[in-house]
Write a protein that holds these residues in place. Structure first.
Motif, PDB file in Angstrom:
ATOM      1  N   LEU B 124      11.054  -5.394   3.001  1.00 30.55           N
ATOM      2  CA  LEU B 124      11.052  -3.573   3.223  1.00 30.55           C
ATOM      3  C   LEU B 124       9.280  -3.888   1.311  1.00 30.55           C
ATOM      4  CD1 LEU B 124      13.744  -2.075   2.281  1.00 30.55           C
ATOM      5  CD2 LEU B 124      12.758  -1.972   4.380  1.00 30.55           C
ATOM      6  N   ALA B 125       9.494  -4.720   1.264  1.00 30.52           N
ATOM      7  CA  ALA B 125       7.994  -4.416   0.192  1.00 30.52           C
ATOM      8  C   ALA B 125       6.830  -4.739   0.555  1.00 30.52           C
ATOM      9  CB  ALA B 125       8.670  -5.634  -1.365  1.00 30.52           C
ATOM     10  N   LEU B 126       7.267  -6.032   1.636  1.00 33.73           N
ATOM     11  CA  LEU B 126       6.458  -6.522   2.561  1.00 33.73           C
ATOM     12  C   LEU B 126       5.652  -5.549   2.990  1.00 33.73           C
ATOM     13  CD1 LEU B 126       6.906 -10.674   2.712  1.00 33.73           C
ATOM     14  CD2 LEU B 126       5.264  -9.979   1.862  1.00 33.73           C
ATOM     15  N   CYS B 127       6.345  -5.187   3.950  1.00 33.61           N
ATOM     16  CA  CYS B 127       6.120  -3.922   4.995  1.00 33.61           C
ATOM     17  C   CYS B 127       4.465  -3.266   4.105  1.00 33.61           C
ATOM     18  CB  CYS B 127       7.308  -3.693   5.856  1.00 33.61           C
ATOM     19  SG  CYS B 127       6.800  -2.255   7.015  1.00 33.61           S
ATOM     20  N   ALA B 128       5.320  -2.146   3.030  1.00 33.42           N
ATOM     21  CA  ALA B 128       4.860  -1.211   2.361  1.00 33.42           C
ATOM     22  C   ALA B 128       3.777  -2.265   1.738  1.00 33.42           C
ATOM     23  CB  ALA B 128       5.537  -1.344   1.119  1.00 33.42           C
ATOM     24  N   LEU B 129       3.858  -2.909   0.837  1.00 38.40           N
ATOM     25  CA  LEU B 129       2.485  -3.351   0.971  1.00 38.40           C
ATOM     26  C   LEU B 129       1.279  -4.287   1.946  1.00 38.40           C
ATOM     27  CD1 LEU B 129       1.626  -4.533  -1.899  1.00 38.40           C
ATOM     28  CD2 LEU B 129       2.468  -7.239  -1.429  1.00 38.40           C
TER      29      LEU B 129
END
Lengths: 160, 877
Positions: B124-129
């Motif tokens: 999730l964090a990678l996607c948002a980043l």
């Protein structure tokens, strides 16, 4: 690179938008208005590409829904059509015969699937099975958390 | 618990919104929901935060403002649970963009989540980043992403790879850090990782030359092998699209190979075989196969030359071009544009098909094809291709005509083999789509016509014929009107008949008819009407039998509501009535316009009002008829907004005459020269109207050779002087109005004026009827203030009564007017009125004085108003 994805119906109502390049909110609504106008006015037999502000918009109609992706001038338009189709197949697999209503009531799910397919405006995964597995795994994480919460709620109620 | 926030579920809200019959009703529902959500936010309600955010996202999608929910995203992301984080990150990507400051607050949470033990939370964090990171966040979090490129889970690696792409797009300096981990990804078997890895390498190559060199050396072979494997792989249901295993991977590999092969013969050599295999073996009956072929062709065209492969590629494009599917044709045209630089001959072979595509019903294809045809045209095929395009112009869509016309005109101008062809084609374009033709284009046409002296008769007759059928095309009308004005005699006398022409009989009154029509047609715009008036003036001398009728038409326009037309007609009328002796000289044919200068001007940084002969002819009578030079300035200013302004040709003429370089100067300097060279020269010179030549540059012999009286010239020059030339202003000021000059009775000996002040006196304003001179003095100890004594002299035989002088100044000046010595001005200079002005210049030393004036008086109880601008104040006031 894909700059944005827009999904709208024949009436021009937007069902999903995803922006990979920076557009302010104001620009976004302008772009949506402009493009849905152009795309909806194009006849059925015409090609699926529209040149627009130095970029290209590749769109495809599935039933009453138009899927559009905006790409760079030198990107592969035909491949973008396949990416759109890829996404539609994923939606279809997930919702089992997807229809517009599914995308309205479960719009967040449509976003989750898209997030497994595209990232930073690039294709992330070509395997439909992998995408389905990843989305299902995360759904079940949510499910478990919800069950635990309700279990906890029950316990609290019993204790009281 | 808050009664609102517990309220509706997401599903219920959507249902309620969908049930709305009107937009107002929908707004009502949304307003209520938003109020409830705001209330919940204020109470910091935890239980329904994720539901509220989901609602906000839906509301956002409908186009309502939802900024108040931005902080909620951050709170959800900061929660420890996956469901909260999932919706929080989704909201973050949807409701915010990278420019919002709120985003900075999320950096810390992102960092924690990138290090989370749960791979889905990392995802999730990678996607948002990857989707919304800003340059700052990219710098902060690049090390985390770099580490995650080696994470054990392949799905995290692929996300990290795409995240890295976003990071190096935002901060190209960071590219180096990713070269090694990216190269490692190319060895993977997992398609997702491979696809993203290849993409990352492609982006790294664009961002850094080092990366390009590195991958070229170390990875080309491996990539060729990977492509071979995937191209030859047996049926794999997981990746299969239309019988091809993973076309996405194919395409990305081809794209990276293209980058590596470009400009490097060795690397290109390595990939020749596999490219040939992909180009020949790929099935082309489905979109996926065509997508690969398309990419393959592009790679073949871009890498170092291999004759055999290129033939293969061009053949594929030929096949594409004849495909019935519009998409395929579109990409074929697109590709041929690139191929044309590689192999123009091969592309020429498909000319007929491409030309057909220009006429396609699909605007996207038409546009592509037109661009391509434009590139295909050369000297040898310009005639047939232009004919095709012009024929098509007749039937094309309105919205396509603009593009098409512009391209055709540009082609004609670029490749025309001879003048008659150029004129013929331009006339066709003007008749078909004259309203789409840009001003420069018809201006250029007039320049060409003017230069083709043997074709004048032919052209004017052809235009006359064209005008019979295409009277709606504005620019055709303008060119025709100009030519009939210039070459009207050739029209009626059939001068210079060419063999190819059919003789036509046009009487003088026919020619006048057609111009009258142009003036009276209500759709004609100002420029056309103004040009028509000039044409009439010219014809009045060329066609003596029609002179009276022409005068009638001109007189009718004296009451025109448009000032420009009104003024022209009044002036022209007075030329026809009062100045028979000079009329024929006045309306002589324009001198040939210099093409080279015109082209140079166009290329140069000219203002949008591109100069032409017609512009010149427009302004010309103004200069002549106007009784004085000072108002002429205003007039010319006026004409700037509609008529094309400065004439290059005139400028040239002037240049020849003076033998000086053209540098900015005022038009009146032309006047000086004119009086020497005779009226017809005057005419030309006046038509120049600008490129201000410093009058001081004019050779002295010109001035000294003025036969009759030097002083009027000097005085005129005086008027013309820009304030920077105050040195000249010391010359005796005497004035004879230009009208007099033209009429040939020059009089008024100069009145030397020297009042002993430090500053020279100037003639501030002069018209046929009135002259104003200014004498300056400075009160001691106050350099900012200037006292001006204005002297008004009546040059007409009538007494002026109720004489009022008014003046206005810009903000940096202060003006005080004392009462005038009298309000009656005796006739013919038998006395004068004086009036004192006091001007305070707050920008003393930086800006010079400038003043706008208005003089009102009565002659036999009739109101007269004169206006002007004074900018020839001596420096330093």
């Amino acid at each position: 690179m894909i700059h944005f994805v827009i999904l709208n119906n024949r009436q021009g109502k937007v069902r999903l938008t995803k922006w990979y390049s920076t557009y302010s909110q104001k620009e976004r609504s302008k772009v949506i208005r402009e493009l849905t106008g152009i795309i909806l006015s194009r006849g059925p037999k015409l090609c699926n590409f529209v040149e627009w502000r130095g970029l290209k918009v590749v769109y495809k109609r599935y039933a009453g829904l138009y899927f559009s992706m905006c790409i760079d001038q030198d990107d592969n338009e035909l491949e973008t059509l396949d990416i759109i189709h890829h996404y539609v197949e994923m939606l279809d697999r997930y919702f089992l015969n997807v229809c517009e209503l599914d995308l309205i009531y479960n719009f967040h799910k449509a976003y989750y699937i898209l997030d497994e397919l595209l990232l930073a405006g690039e294709l992330q995964e070509s395997s439909r099975r992998t995408i389905a597995r990843l989305v299902a795994a995360q759904d079940s994480l949510v499910e478990t958390a919800r069950e635990q919460a309700s279990l906890l709620g029950d316990l609290v109620k019993q204790a009281m | 618990m808050n009664p609102f926030s517990s309220g509706t579920r997401l599903r219920d809200m959507i249902r309620a919104i969908r049930a709305c019959k009107t937009a107002a009703e929908e707004r009502g529902v949304v307003r209520k929901e938003c109020a409830a959500i705001r209330a919940a936010i204020n109470e910091n309600d935890n239980d329904y935060r994720h539901r509220n955010l989901a609602k906000l996202m839906f509301i956002h999608m409908l186009g309502y403002p939802t900024h108040f929910g931005q902080m909620e995203c951050l709170k959800l992301i900061a929660s420890s649970e996956f469901p909260e984080k999932r919706i929080g990150y989704l909201g973050l990507m949807l409701l915010l963009d990278e420019r919002q400051e709120v985003l900075m607050l999320v950096t810390n949470s992102l960092k924690q989540d990138l290090n989370h033990s749960n791979q889905y939370i990392v995802g999730l964090a990678l996607c948002a980043l990857g989707n919304i990171c800003s340059a700052e966040m990219a710098r902060d979090l690049a090390p985390e992403v770099e580490r995650l490129l080696q994470f054990r889970d392949p799905n995290t690696r692929k996300k990290a790879a795409l995240c890295a792409i976003r990071i190096i797009r935002k901060v190209p300096d960071l590219a180096e850090n990713f070269i090694n981990p990216a190269a490692a990804l190319l060895k993977e078997k997992h398609h997702g990782v491979l696809i993203t890895g290849v993409q990352l390498c492609t982006d790294l190559c664009k961002a850094s030359v080092d990366a390009l060199e590195y991958f070229r050396k170390k990875c080309t072979e491996g990539l060729v092998k990977t492509l071979k494997d995937v191209a030859n792989s047996p049926y794999a249901p997981e990746y299969d699209i239309a019988g091809i295993t993973d076309p996405f991977l194919h395409i990305r590999l081809l794209k990276l190979l293209r980058v590596l092969g470009q400009g490097d013969a060795d690397a290109s050599d390595l990939m020749n075989d596999i490219l040939a295999q992909v180009a020949t073996k790929t099935e082309s009956n489905k979109n996926a196969g065509n997508a690969i072929l398309y990419e393959c062709v592009e790679t073949i065209m871009s890498i170092e030359d291999n004759g055999g492969l290129r033939v293969l590629a061009i053949n594929i494009l030929g096949r594409f071009l004849s495909n019935r599917d519009n998409n395929i044709r579109y990409v074929a045209l697109n590709m041929l544009m690139k191929a044309i630089t590689v192999d123009a001959q091969a592309v020429q072979r498909h000319r007929a098909t491409i030309l057909e595509c220009v006429k396609d019903s699909d605007a996207s294809i038409r546009k592509r094809a037109l661009e391509l045809v434009y590139l295909l045209i050369n000297e040898s095929n310009v005639k047939p291709l232009t004919k095709e395009l012009i024929d098509y112009l007749e039937v094309s869509d309105q919205e396509f005509k603009g593009d098409l016309t512009a391209k055709i005109c540009s082609l004609i101008a670029k490749f025309s083999p001879e003048k008659i062809w150029y004129i013929d084609q331009m006339l066709k374009v003007l008749s078909e789509a004259g309203n789409f033709v840009k001003d420069e284009v018809w201006h250029a046409l007039i320049v060409v016509i003017s230069n083709a002296s043997d074709l004048h008769g032919y052209t004017v007759r052809a235009l006359y014929r064209a005008l019979q059928t295409s009277v709606e095309q504005e620019s055709l009308v303008r060119v025709a009107v100009w030519c009939i004005g210039e070459y009207g005699d050739m029209l009626i006398k059939n001068v210079g008949m060419l063999d190819i022409e059919d003789p036509i009989t046009v009487t003088e009154s026919d020619a006048v008819d057609i111009i009258e029509l142009a003036i009276k047609r209500h759709t004609s715009d100002l420029t056309t009407k103004a040009m028509s008036l000039i044409a009439l003036l010219k014809l009045s001398s060329r066609f003596p039998p029609c002179s009276e009728r022409i005068q009638d038409i001109i007189v009718q326009n004296r009451g025109n509501l448009v000032l420009e037309l009104q003024q022209r007609s009044i002036e022209f009328n007075s030329i026809i009535q009062k100045h028979q002796n000079i009329r024929s000289a006045l309306v002589e044919r324009m001198p040939v316009l210099d093409e080279a200068t015109f082209i140079g001007r166009r290329a140069g940084s000219m203002p949008p009002t591109v100069s032409t002969s017609s512009g010149a002819s427009l302004n010309l009578p103004n200069g002549v008829a106007k009784p004085s030079a000072a108002p002429l300035v205003d007039l010319l200013d006026l004409s700037l907004d509609d008529a094309p302004a400065p004439s290059s040709s005139g400028g040239d003429f002037l240049q020849d005459l003076l033998g000086v370089d053209l540098s900015p100067a005022s038009n009146q300097s032309g006047t000086n020269q004119a009086s020497k060279a005779g009226t017809d020269v005057l005419l030309d010179l006046l038509s120049i109207e600008t490129p201000p030549v410093q009058s001081s540059l004019s050779p002295p012999d010109v001035l000294s050779s003025i036969q009759d009286n030097k002083s009027p010239v000097a005085s005129l020059e005086e008027l013309a002087l820009p304030s920077s030339l105050s040195g000249q202003a010391t010359t005796p000021v005497g004035a004879s109005p230009m009208m007099d000059l033209l009429d040939g009775f020059v009089s008024n000996p100069p009145k030397p004026e020297n009042n002993g002040s430090v500053y020279p006196s100037v003639v501030a304003f002069e018209s046929g009827a009135l002259r104003i001179t200014f004498d300056f003095s400075k009160p001691p100890g106050n350099p900012q203030t200037t006292s001006i004594q204005a002297t008004f002299t009546n040059l007409s035989p009538n007494v002026y009564t109720d004489f009022i002088f008014q003046a206005a100044v810009p903000k940096f000046l202060q003006l005080h007017l004392d009462p005038a010595s009298s309000n009656t001005l005796p006739a013919t200079g038998n006395g004068s009125i004086t009036q004192n002005l006091r001007v305070t210049n707050s920008q003393h030393g930086k800006k010079s004085l400038v003043m706008r004036i208005r003089i009102a008086y009565k002659i036999n109880n009739k109101d007269v108003l004169e206006e002007g601008q004074i900018s020839n104040f001596p420096r330093g006031l």
